[in-house]
Motif scaffolding. Structure first.
Motif, PDB file in Angstrom:
ATOM      1  N   TRP A 312       0.980  -1.588   0.104  1.00 46.92           N
ATOM      2  CA  TRP A 312       0.237  -0.436   0.303  1.00 46.92           C
ATOM      3  C   TRP A 312       0.760   1.397   0.000  1.00 46.92           C
ATOM      4  CZ3 TRP A 312      -5.144   0.197  -0.922  1.00 46.92           C
ATOM      5  CH2 TRP A 312      -5.632  -1.126  -0.171  1.00 46.92           C
ATOM      6  N   PHE A 313       0.248   2.079  -0.517  1.00 52.45           N
ATOM      7  CA  PHE A 313       1.364   3.703  -0.611  1.00 52.45           C
ATOM      8  C   PHE A 313       0.382   4.822  -0.630  1.00 52.45           C
ATOM      9  CE2 PHE A 313       1.387   4.867  -5.172  1.00 52.45           C
ATOM     10  CZ  PHE A 313       0.564   3.591  -5.797  1.00 52.45           C
ATOM     11  N   ALA A 314       0.715   5.640  -0.401  1.00 50.75           N
ATOM     12  CA  ALA A 314      -0.201   7.107  -0.097  1.00 50.75           C
ATOM     13  C   ALA A 314       0.701   7.846  -0.891  1.00 50.75           C
ATOM     14  CB  ALA A 314       0.093   7.492   1.442  1.00 50.75           C
ATOM     15  N   VAL A 315      -0.776   8.410  -1.724  1.00 50.29           N
ATOM     16  CA  VAL A 315      -0.225   9.842  -2.729  1.00 50.29           C
ATOM     17  C   VAL A 315      -1.193  10.642  -1.952  1.00 50.29           C
ATOM     18  CG1 VAL A 315      -1.425  10.771  -4.501  1.00 50.29           C
ATOM     19  CG2 VAL A 315      -0.538   8.166  -4.450  1.00 50.29           C
ATOM     20  N   SER A 316      -0.730  11.520  -1.354  1.00 43.44           N
ATOM     21  CA  SER A 316      -1.753  12.817  -0.846  1.00 43.44           C
ATOM     22  C   SER A 316      -1.649  14.378  -1.257  1.00 43.44           C
ATOM     23  CB  SER A 316       0.043  13.988   0.301  1.00 43.44           C
ATOM     24  OG  SER A 316      -0.018  13.445   1.387  1.00 43.44           O
ATOM     25  N   ILE A 317      -3.695  14.423  -1.180  1.00 37.68           N
ATOM     26  CA  ILE A 317      -3.774  15.270  -1.596  1.00 37.68           C
ATOM     27  C   ILE A 317      -3.847  16.395  -0.962  1.00 37.68           C
ATOM     28  CG2 ILE A 317      -6.317  15.701  -2.617  1.00 37.68           C
ATOM     29  CD1 ILE A 317      -5.035  12.867  -3.864  1.00 37.68           C
ATOM     30  N   ARG A 318      -4.286  15.890   0.227  1.00 40.34           N
ATOM     31  CA  ARG A 318      -4.780  17.876   1.286  1.00 40.34           C
ATOM     32  C   ARG A 318      -3.895  17.551   2.704  1.00 40.34           C
ATOM     33  NH1 ARG A 318      -6.818  20.721   4.830  1.00 40.34           N
ATOM     34  NH2 ARG A 318      -6.665  23.060   4.742  1.00 40.34           N
ATOM     35  N   GLU A 319      -2.733  18.455   2.671  1.00 43.10           N
ATOM     36  CA  GLU A 319      -2.710  17.933   4.072  1.00 43.10           C
ATOM     37  C   GLU A 319      -2.216  19.396   4.687  1.00 43.10           C
ATOM     38  OE1 GLU A 319      -0.146  14.265   4.730  1.00 43.10           O
ATOM     39  OE2 GLU A 319       0.864  15.155   3.744  1.00 43.10           O
TER      40      GLU A 319
END
Length: 465
Positions: A312-319
């Motif tokens: 699993w990997f994360a792609v930031s949309i808004r942080e």
């Protein structure tokens, strides 16, 4: 003439009539009464007045004297108009007189001054443009435009063609508006069609009290996950809202889950977490250990979680956030011969309870990148001293220097100086997740962090995942 003639200033003057005044003076040089042109309300007048010129060389000009005072508010303009002529004729048998030559030269100077003022008020090409200003042949009703090459003038459209172009533009705008409205109606109809044929996308589980339904503009199913959940493989592409400090646990990776994606958003602003787990059912966790892989600290933070079949990997949309602001407002002694942790006696803002007094810094930071800005305010003493500030990060091997800054605190009295360290710090997953500030100085005696309202600070802000 006795002085050098100068064509300076304006060669015209204006007045407003008041119904009583008849004498209107002017100070520009003329060479005869017929060199004065008079206008009333923009129209030239030649009668009803006479011109009285001054006699002395040092007082050029004269006055226009009306027989009847101009009416109240009448616009009166008096200007010089030099006709093309010579004032003197020089014969071939006699020497010209100096005053006659001088008068002729004064006349030429004045005339050239009028020409220069007229040229300054005319339209001119920019020196960088290589174009002709020659007008085309006159065509009635046509606008004057630059030609396609931009090097000359040409006859453009007439008033009818310009009006027609405006009507065509309005018609095109109206057609575009109607097309946009039709597109919106088509999208609405398509959405209704998709909702009617969604079939298995609607997932109602009465025992778990969960429901999946169409909501956002991407037609992605939306799932509210108030507590710890493990996502089902059937809900790939779901938009998941986490709230009340909930934790989302992901199913184990496998080739069958290649391309499975969830978009997760923090729904209420409490710290929510995403963890790795095994299984492929939506069931509550029973307290078993789960490894955190991502955190969404602030309301509205959003991330896409994607499985590529192996991870699993994360792609930031808004942080955003968290934000931690610490202050040292009281004095603190810094003995010689070692490194000393700065103790913060005031927490002005701590968005997620990250300040740890035992560390004199912050701990359990969510993974990501942080902007660190810290400053220590030293009291200036009798001798200059070298001061170093270190931002330390806690990892598996203990504390280590992460950012460093050094400066010389000068000598003097009744003053202070701040030593500042700033930079970007990376916080890892499950480790390297605590920061603190340590300082040292080169003096052989105890030095002191000066007391002050906001002069010693430790600011931390998360800028990305």
């Amino acid at each position: 003439m006795g002085v050098v003639f100068k064509a300076a200033g304006g060669a015209g003057v204006g007045f407003a009539g008041d119904g009583e005044r008849t004498v209107f003076p002017f100070q520009f040089a003329v060479f005869g009464s017929d060199d004065v042109a008079v206008r009333v309300d923009g129209k030239p007048v030649t009668t009803g007045f006479h011109v009285a010129l001054n006699d002395g060389e040092e007082a050029p000009g004269g006055a226009v004297i009306f027989e009847v005072a101009p009416s109240v508010g009448a616009e009166i303009s008096i200007a010089r108009y030099l006709r093309l002529r010579r004032l003197s004729a020089y014969g071939s048998s006699t020497s010209p007189r100096g005053d006659a030559v001088d008068r002729d030269l004064d006349y030429l100077t004045a005339a050239l001054g009028d020409v220069d003022r007229a040229m300054r008020g005319s339209l001119r090409l920019d020196p960088a443009d290589q174009a002709s200003a020659t007008l085309p042949r006159i065509v009635p009703g046509r606008a004057l435009v630059w030609n396609a090459q931009g090097d000359g003038l040409a006859n453009g459209p007439d008033a009818g063609e310009i009006a027609a172009a405006g009507r065509h533009g309005a018609m095109a705008q109206d057609a575009a508006n109607r097309a946009e409205a039709a597109g919106t109606r088509a999208e609405t109809a398509l959405a209704g069609f998709q909702m009617q044929l969604a079939g298995a996308a609607f997932d109602l589980d009465l025992r778990a009290q969960n429901v999946t339904f169409w909501q956002d503009e991407r037609r992605m199913p939306v799932i509210d996950a108030p507590g710890d959940r493990i996502m089902d493989i059937r809900e790939t592409g779901a938009l998941v809202r986490l709230s009340n400090g909930g934790r989302l646990s992901l199913p184990g990776v496998s080739a069958a889950r290649n391309g499975v994606r969830y978009r997760v958003v923090n729904g209420d602003g409490t710290m929510v977490d995403i963890a790795a787990a095994s299984g492929d059912q939506i069931v509550p966790l029973d307290g078993a250990a789960a490894r955190s892989v991502h955190a969404l600290p602030l309301r509205g933070d959003c991330v896409d979680l994607i499985c590529d079949g192996t991870r699993w990997f994360a792609v930031s949309i808004r942080e955003g956030g968290p934000v931690v602001k610490l202050l040292r407002t009281n004095a603190q002694d810094i003995p010689a011969g070692g490194y000393f942790i700065v103790e913060w006696d005031q927490v002005t803002e701590d968005s997620h309870g990250l300040y740890d007094a035992a560390l004199h810094g912050v701990g359990d930071l969510p993974p990501g990148f942080y902007h660190v800005d810290a400053g220590v305010n030293f009291a200036i003493g009798a001798e200059a001293v070298a001061v170093s500030a270190y931002v330390e990060r806690q990892g598996t091997a203990g504390w280590s220097t992460h950012l460093q800054a050094s400066d010389i605190v000068g000598s003097g009295g009744n003053a202070t100086q701040s030593v500042r360290v700033s930079g970007i710090s990376r916080i890892g997953i499950g480790s390297d997740n605590a920061l603190r500030l340590r300082i040292r100085h080169s003096d052989s005696i105890t030095r002191q962090i000066a007391a002050g309202s906001v002069m010693s600070w430790f600011h931390l802000h998360r800028i990305g995942g």
